[in-house]
Design a protein around this motif. Sequence first.
Motif, PDB file in Angstrom:
ATOM      1  N   LEU A  74       0.859  -1.183   0.000  1.00  0.00           N
ATOM      2  CA  LEU A  74       0.000   0.000   0.000  1.00  0.00           C
ATOM      3  C   LEU A  74       0.895   1.233   0.000  1.00  0.00           C
ATOM      4  CD1 LEU A  74      -2.580  -1.036   2.757  1.00  0.00           C
ATOM      5  CD2 LEU A  74      -2.941  -1.043   0.286  1.00  0.00           C
ATOM      6  N   THR A  75       0.456   2.272  -0.690  1.00  0.00           N
ATOM      7  CA  THR A  75       1.269   3.489  -0.765  1.00  0.00           C
ATOM      8  C   THR A  75       0.625   4.606   0.035  1.00  0.00           C
ATOM      9  OG1 THR A  75       2.160   2.905  -2.913  1.00  0.00           O
ATOM     10  CG2 THR A  75       2.206   5.236  -2.326  1.00  0.00           C
ATOM     11  N   VAL A  76       1.427   5.256   0.881  1.00  0.00           N
ATOM     12  CA  VAL A  76       0.962   6.436   1.619  1.00  0.00           C
ATOM     13  C   VAL A  76       1.763   7.637   1.122  1.00  0.00           C
ATOM     14  CG1 VAL A  76       0.852   7.539   3.891  1.00  0.00           C
ATOM     15  CG2 VAL A  76       0.276   5.122   3.664  1.00  0.00           C
ATOM     16  N   PRO A  77       1.101   8.585   0.419  1.00  0.00           N
ATOM     17  CA  PRO A  77       1.818   9.752  -0.101  1.00  0.00           C
ATOM     18  C   PRO A  77       2.086  10.788   0.997  1.00  0.00           C
ATOM     19  CG  PRO A  77      -0.349   9.451  -1.149  1.00  0.00           C
ATOM     20  CD  PRO A  77      -0.326   8.613   0.077  1.00  0.00           C
ATOM     21  N   LEU A  78       3.248  11.424   0.916  1.00  0.00           N
ATOM     22  CA  LEU A  78       3.615  12.470   1.874  1.00  0.00           C
ATOM     23  C   LEU A  78       3.802  13.799   1.149  1.00  0.00           C
ATOM     24  CD1 LEU A  78       6.477  10.652   3.901  1.00  0.00           C
ATOM     25  CD2 LEU A  78       4.011  10.525   4.311  1.00  0.00           C
ATOM     26  N   SER A  79       3.141  14.854   1.649  1.00  0.00           N
ATOM     27  CA  SER A  79       3.418  16.222   1.188  1.00  0.00           C
ATOM     28  C   SER A  79       4.259  16.877   2.272  1.00  0.00           C
ATOM     29  CB  SER A  79       2.122  17.013   1.005  1.00  0.00           C
ATOM     30  OG  SER A  79       1.324  16.403   0.026  1.00  0.00           O
ATOM     31  N   ILE A  80       5.479  17.271   1.914  1.00  0.00           N
ATOM     32  CA  ILE A  80       6.438  17.703   2.933  1.00  0.00           C
ATOM     33  C   ILE A  80       6.682  19.205   2.873  1.00  0.00           C
ATOM     34  CG2 ILE A  80       8.874  17.501   3.636  1.00  0.00           C
ATOM     35  CD1 ILE A  80       8.617  14.509   2.881  1.00  0.00           C
ATOM     36  N   TYR A  81       6.667  19.821   4.043  1.00  0.00           N
ATOM     37  CA  TYR A  81       6.895  21.267   4.156  1.00  0.00           C
ATOM     38  C   TYR A  81       8.055  21.516   5.106  1.00  0.00           C
ATOM     39  CZ  TYR A  81       2.332  21.309   2.026  1.00  0.00           C
ATOM     40  OH  TYR A  81       1.293  21.088   1.168  1.00  0.00           O
ATOM     41  N   ILE A  82       9.103  22.158   4.598  1.00  0.00           N
ATOM     42  CA  ILE A  82      10.243  22.534   5.448  1.00  0.00           C
ATOM     43  C   ILE A  82      10.012  23.974   5.890  1.00  0.00           C
ATOM     44  CG2 ILE A  82      12.745  22.773   5.590  1.00  0.00           C
ATOM     45  CD1 ILE A  82      12.933  20.788   3.206  1.00  0.00           C
ATOM     46  N   VAL A  83       9.847  24.159   7.209  1.00  0.00           N
ATOM     47  CA  VAL A  83       9.503  25.484   7.728  1.00  0.00           C
ATOM     48  C   VAL A  83      10.713  26.417   7.669  1.00  0.00           C
ATOM     49  CG1 VAL A  83       8.818  26.762   9.808  1.00  0.00           C
ATOM     50  CG2 VAL A  83       7.664  24.609   9.219  1.00  0.00           C
ATOM     51  N   LYS A  84      10.533  27.563   7.024  1.00  0.00           N
ATOM     52  CA  LYS A  84      11.566  28.601   6.996  1.00  0.00           C
ATOM     53  C   LYS A  84      11.009  29.834   7.696  1.00  0.00           C
ATOM     54  CE  LYS A  84      14.579  26.195   4.830  1.00  0.00           C
ATOM     55  NZ  LYS A  84      15.788  25.748   5.546  1.00  0.00           N
ATOM     56  N   SER A  85      11.812  30.412   8.589  1.00  0.00           N
ATOM     57  CA  SER A  85      11.307  31.475   9.448  1.00  0.00           C
ATOM     58  C   SER A  85      12.453  32.326   9.964  1.00  0.00           C
ATOM     59  CB  SER A  85      10.561  30.838  10.624  1.00  0.00           C
ATOM     60  OG  SER A  85      10.285  31.790  11.613  1.00  0.00           O
ATOM     61  N   GLU A  86      12.125  33.531  10.420  1.00  0.00           N
ATOM     62  CA  GLU A  86      13.140  34.368  11.084  1.00  0.00           C
ATOM     63  C   GLU A  86      13.230  34.021  12.566  1.00  0.00           C
ATOM     64  OE1 GLU A  86      10.730  36.919   9.069  1.00  0.00           O
ATOM     65  OE2 GLU A  86      11.819  35.625   7.691  1.00  0.00           O
TER      66      GLU A  86
END
Length: 234
Positions: A74-86
């Motif tokens: 079974l495939t579980v898709p991942l949407s990945i967000y790398i947080v960029k911040s000050e």
Amino acid sequence: MPTAHQRWDPEDASEEDFEPIKTSRTTRIIRIIVAIIAIIGILQLSGLYQYSFFKRTPEKLAQKPLEGQISEQLTVPLSIYIVKSETPLNSSRNEQNVRDIVTDAQNIWLQAGINLEIKSIEEIHVGTIDTLPLYAYPRGLIKNLESEKDNSIKVFFTRTLNGLNGISYGRSDTLTIADYTANPDFRVLAHEIGHILGLPHIKHNSALMFKGANGTDLSFVEISTARRFANNFN
Ligand SMILES: [Zn+2]
């Protein structure tokens, strides 16, 4: 008058002589405890706690593939967000680092016949927000992004979670992983994905769902539960 040396000589010390020592020792111990609590509190609030006691997972530390008996993948898709911040939230991970951590987490989930497939990796610029949205429900941060409508697990990477390795949000498809963790980051990712796939904590040292440890085992029952949830992503 006795000198200080004579006064504390056990040979001639009376009960009264020792009374002031007991009091001052107790006071000193209380002061030290209060100071330690205050220092930990300050470190915790400033995010320094995580840098002081947690660490980056060394790149050469890898998870070996845990083969299972299950042939139907079974495939579980991942949407990945790398947080960029000050702010201290700013993650120092890059795309390659994120691919490596997913590969290692994938090697844990292999035993359940579940493939973690990276659908997208993007940086998300959050300006000067504090940790609150990452504790509460960071999906609000991506409400304007097209991929929110996608059927995938949303994974956020941030520098610190003020003392947490990772966090998943009840009955959601969203989780956050810190750069600095007390256990290997890929194990933290695999564990949080376990929560998204319907698994609660269990108290067994070698289990993936044991809180804050290094175990990677999944029971037969856990595998069937996780596969049932994973089906929702297929
Ligand atoms: Zn957990």
